[in-house]
Design a protein around this motif. Structure first.
Motif, PDB file in Angstrom:
ATOM      1  N   ASN A 176      -5.726  -7.311  25.507  1.00 59.78           N
ATOM      2  CA  ASN A 176      -5.984  -8.339  26.537  1.00 59.78           C
ATOM      3  C   ASN A 176      -5.948  -9.781  26.004  1.00 59.78           C
ATOM      4  N   ASP A 177      -5.629  -9.980  24.724  1.00 55.18           N
ATOM      5  CA  ASP A 177      -5.430 -11.340  24.232  1.00 55.18           C
ATOM      6  C   ASP A 177      -4.268 -11.996  24.975  1.00 55.18           C
ATOM      7  N   LEU A 178      -4.333 -13.327  25.085  1.00 59.23           N
ATOM      8  CA  LEU A 178      -3.254 -14.080  25.738  1.00 59.23           C
ATOM      9  C   LEU A 178      -2.229 -14.547  24.708  1.00 59.23           C
ATOM     10  N   ILE A 179      -0.961 -14.610  25.128  1.00 61.69           N
ATOM     11  CA  ILE A 179       0.113 -15.138  24.287  1.00 61.69           C
ATOM     12  C   ILE A 179       0.512 -16.498  24.842  1.00 61.69           C
ATOM     13  N   LEU A 180       0.405 -17.524  24.011  1.00 61.76           N
ATOM     14  CA  LEU A 180       0.730 -18.878  24.438  1.00 61.76           C
ATOM     15  C   LEU A 180       1.981 -19.389  23.724  1.00 61.76           C
ATOM     16  N   ALA A 181       2.794 -20.109  24.463  1.00 54.88           N
ATOM     17  CA  ALA A 181       3.980 -20.758  23.896  1.00 54.88           C
ATOM     18  C   ALA A 181       3.661 -22.216  23.626  1.00 54.88           C
ATOM     19  N   ILE A 182       4.041 -22.701  22.448  1.00 50.54           N
ATOM     20  CA  ILE A 182       3.978 -24.127  22.149  1.00 50.54           C
ATOM     21  C   ILE A 182       5.418 -24.640  22.162  1.00 50.54           C
ATOM     22  N   PRO A 183       5.703 -25.673  22.948  1.00 49.84           N
ATOM     23  CA  PRO A 183       7.087 -26.145  23.067  1.00 49.84           C
ATOM     24  C   PRO A 183       7.706 -26.532  21.732  1.00 49.84           C
ATOM     25  N   SER A 184       9.008 -26.349  21.654  1.00 43.89           N
ATOM     26  CA  SER A 184       9.772 -26.777  20.475  1.00 43.89           C
ATOM     27  C   SER A 184      10.195 -28.224  20.656  1.00 43.89           C
ATOM     28  N   ASN A 185      10.796 -28.760  19.616  1.00 41.06           N
ATOM     29  CA  ASN A 185      11.344 -30.114  19.669  1.00 41.06           C
ATOM     30  C   ASN A 185      12.865 -30.063  19.840  1.00 41.06           C
ATOM     31  N   GLY A 186      13.339 -28.945  20.392  1.00 40.81           N
ATOM     32  CA  GLY A 186      14.784 -28.745  20.521  1.00 40.81           C
ATOM     33  C   GLY A 186      15.207 -27.502  19.767  1.00 40.81           C
ATOM     34  N   ILE A 187      16.375 -27.521  19.191  1.00 44.11           N
ATOM     35  CA  ILE A 187      16.928 -26.336  18.530  1.00 44.11           C
ATOM     36  C   ILE A 187      16.216 -26.024  17.215  1.00 44.11           C
ATOM     37  N   HIS A 188      15.545 -27.011  16.639  1.00 42.26           N
ATOM     38  CA  HIS A 188      14.932 -26.884  15.310  1.00 42.26           C
ATOM     39  C   HIS A 188      16.024 -26.659  14.264  1.00 42.26           C
ATOM     40  N   SER A 189      15.958 -25.591  13.449  1.00 42.45           N
ATOM     41  CA  SER A 189      16.971 -25.440  12.383  1.00 42.45           C
ATOM     42  C   SER A 189      17.575 -24.046  12.361  1.00 42.45           C
ATOM     43  N   ASN A 190      17.711 -23.443  13.522  1.00 44.52           N
ATOM     44  CA  ASN A 190      18.313 -22.106  13.608  1.00 44.52           C
ATOM     45  C   ASN A 190      19.430 -22.084  14.641  1.00 44.52           C
ATOM     46  N   GLY A 191      20.461 -21.321  14.347  1.00 45.80           N
ATOM     47  CA  GLY A 191      21.538 -21.133  15.319  1.00 45.80           C
ATOM     48  C   GLY A 191      22.646 -22.170  15.254  1.00 45.80           C
ATOM     49  N   GLY A 294      13.203 -23.142  23.652  1.00 43.67           N
ATOM     50  CA  GLY A 294      12.144 -24.021  24.132  1.00 43.67           C
ATOM     51  C   GLY A 294      10.761 -23.652  23.642  1.00 43.67           C
ATOM     52  N   VAL A 295      10.637 -22.468  23.021  1.00 41.14           N
ATOM     53  CA  VAL A 295       9.351 -22.012  22.472  1.00 41.14           C
ATOM     54  C   VAL A 295       9.434 -22.104  20.943  1.00 41.14           C
ATOM     55  N   GLY A 296       8.814 -23.133  20.371  1.00 41.59           N
ATOM     56  CA  GLY A 296       8.917 -23.331  18.935  1.00 41.59           C
ATOM     57  C   GLY A 296       7.923 -22.522  18.131  1.00 41.59           C
ATOM     58  N   PHE A 297       6.804 -22.177  18.769  1.00 43.50           N
ATOM     59  CA  PHE A 297       5.707 -21.505  18.062  1.00 43.50           C
ATOM     60  C   PHE A 297       4.891 -20.754  19.104  1.00 43.50           C
ATOM     61  N   CYS A 298       4.334 -19.615  18.727  1.00 39.22           N
ATOM     62  CA  CYS A 298       3.471 -18.855  19.634  1.00 39.22           C
ATOM     63  C   CYS A 298       2.104 -18.643  18.993  1.00 39.22           C
ATOM     64  N   ILE A 299       1.067 -18.690  19.799  1.00 42.15           N
ATOM     65  CA  ILE A 299      -0.267 -18.354  19.321  1.00 42.15           C
ATOM     66  C   ILE A 299      -0.859 -17.272  20.224  1.00 42.15           C
ATOM     67  N   ILE A 300      -1.644 -16.404  19.630  1.00 43.31           N
ATOM     68  CA  ILE A 300      -2.285 -15.309  20.372  1.00 43.31           C
ATOM     69  C   ILE A 300      -3.794 -15.518  20.278  1.00 43.31           C
ATOM     70  N   ILE A 301      -4.451 -15.609  21.430  1.00 46.62           N
ATOM     71  CA  ILE A 301      -5.855 -16.008  21.468  1.00 46.62           C
ATOM     72  C   ILE A 301      -6.676 -15.129  22.413  1.00 46.62           C
ATOM     73  N   ASN A 302      -7.979 -15.160  22.237  1.00 43.31           N
ATOM     74  CA  ASN A 302      -8.900 -14.585  23.220  1.00 43.31           C
ATOM     75  C   ASN A 302      -8.893 -15.497  24.442  1.00 43.31           C
ATOM     76  N   LYS A 303      -8.807 -14.927  25.630  1.00 39.78           N
ATOM     77  CA  LYS A 303      -8.658 -15.738  26.846  1.00 39.78           C
ATOM     78  C   LYS A 303      -9.811 -16.718  27.060  1.00 39.78           C
ATOM     79  N   LYS A 304     -10.982 -16.434  26.508  1.00 36.86           N
ATOM     80  CA  LYS A 304     -12.127 -17.342  26.678  1.00 36.86           C
ATOM     81  C   LYS A 304     -11.912 -18.668  25.942  1.00 36.86           C
TER      82      LYS A 304
END
Length: 340
Positions: A176-191, A294-304
């Protein structure tokens, strides 16, 4: 016939230029130093004292490069941000384990030292170290005529992070933890090999396209300060750096067995550059496997902890919910479709 004098310089290597570059780095890195009385730049090895405020210290290491984004920098002759990319690709991996970046070393290999170009590159590396509160303690500059064609170069970085055992982000994810997206700054350095293929097929000259010239050289966002704040406050259970392999492959790396990251792609907030790539003929599957979308980083947290986590970020990089953890043997489940 006059015999040509055989020297290192006329074979293509200029030691004097290399020495000038080392002096430049030494002066530039004084503001990032954590090494106390030790002079590291120009020495045979870097010496740094271990901080005393750790009770159960663990060391985390990471190494990476920038890939063919270097070719974009070469084409538009802009080198002041590529060093930030180099640091970002290393330190963003360190924080996934919960580690605070401590030391950074670089490796620059080039056909022939161009001091103006090299100074721009190293300024970017120093800036990246400042943004991640990391100390640039040394590196290597290799002048290799014959190995690299004129103007070509490569970068590699190596970083060391420190973490208390209790803060290591392994096996802390819960149902039941939440998955959050943190926006990227564009393509970054992959692809960028795929990006460059598109440019070639469409016969686009970056220097004649203001939007792409600015967008494709944007440096990778460094997430260190925000993530370390969350770790110090015990507000996150896990995180993932979204690099090559996209959202699915990188989230999969941190999810424990018998748990599943359910991600709703409908909720992903993408950006103009990814719409441009998609409209250039790249399939949905290829977009998701190659780019961060568009998702540069993800964090997984307790919803509280959701509101406290959001307050840590500026508006531009404010995290938002894209999924939830459930019990399932399949580590990642993607549903929906990104609204390009």
């Amino acid at each position: 016939m006059k015999t040509q004098k055989i020297t290192y310089k006329n074979s293509g290597v200029n030691i004097k230029n290399a020495d000038k570059f080392i002096d430049f780095i030494s002066n530039l890195t004084k503001k990032t130093k954590k090494s106390g009385d030790f002079k590291n730049i120009g020495g045979f090895g870097a010496i740094s004292s271990i901080p005393k405020n750790f009770k159960n210290l663990h060391i985390v290491t990471s190494t990476d490069g920038v890939g063919t984004k270097l070719e974009i920098a070469n084409e538009i002759k802009k080198f002041h941000t590529i060093g930030i990319d180099l640091v970002a690709m290393c330190v963003n991996d360190l924080i996934v384990q919960g580690a605070k970046p401590f030391l950074f070393l670089d490796y620059i290999s080039i056909d022939k030292i161009n001091l103006k170009k090299m100074k721009e590159i190293i300024k970017g590396i120093v800036k990246g170290c400042e943004l991640s509160s990391c100390n640039l303690v040394g590196g290597e500059t290799a002048e290799m005529p014959g190995t690299y064609s004129p103007g070509k170069f490569d970068l590699a970085g190596f970083s060391v992070g420190l973490v208390e055992k209790k803060n290591i982000l392994i096996n802390k994810i819960k149902n039941n933890d939440l998955i959050l997206a943190i926006p990227s700054n564009g393509i970054h350095s992959n692809g960028f090999s795929l990006v460059r293929k598109i440019l070639k097929i469409k016969k686009i000259k970056i220097n004649k396209n203001k939007y792409l010239k600015k967008e494709l050289i944007k440096p990778t966002k460094i997430y260190v300060k925000e993530i370390i704040k969350l770790i110090d406050k015990n507000l996150i259970n896990a995180c993932a750096n979204i690099t090559g392999g996209g959202i699915e492959d990188n989230i999969k790396r941190v999810v424990p067995n018998n748990l599943c990251a359910n991600i709703d792609l409908d909720k992903v907030k993408t950006q103009k550059i990814f719409r441009w790539l998609k409209n250039s003929g790249v399939s949905n599957r290829e977009m998701l496997k190659t780019f961060n979308c568009g998702v540069g980083f993800c964090i997984i947290i307790n919803k509280k902890n959701l509101n406290k986590v959001k307050l840590t970020f500026d508006m531009k990089f404010k995290p938002y919910v894209i999924g939830k953890i459930s019990k399932n043997k399949k580590k990642v489940n993607l549903s929906g479709k990104i609204n390009w």
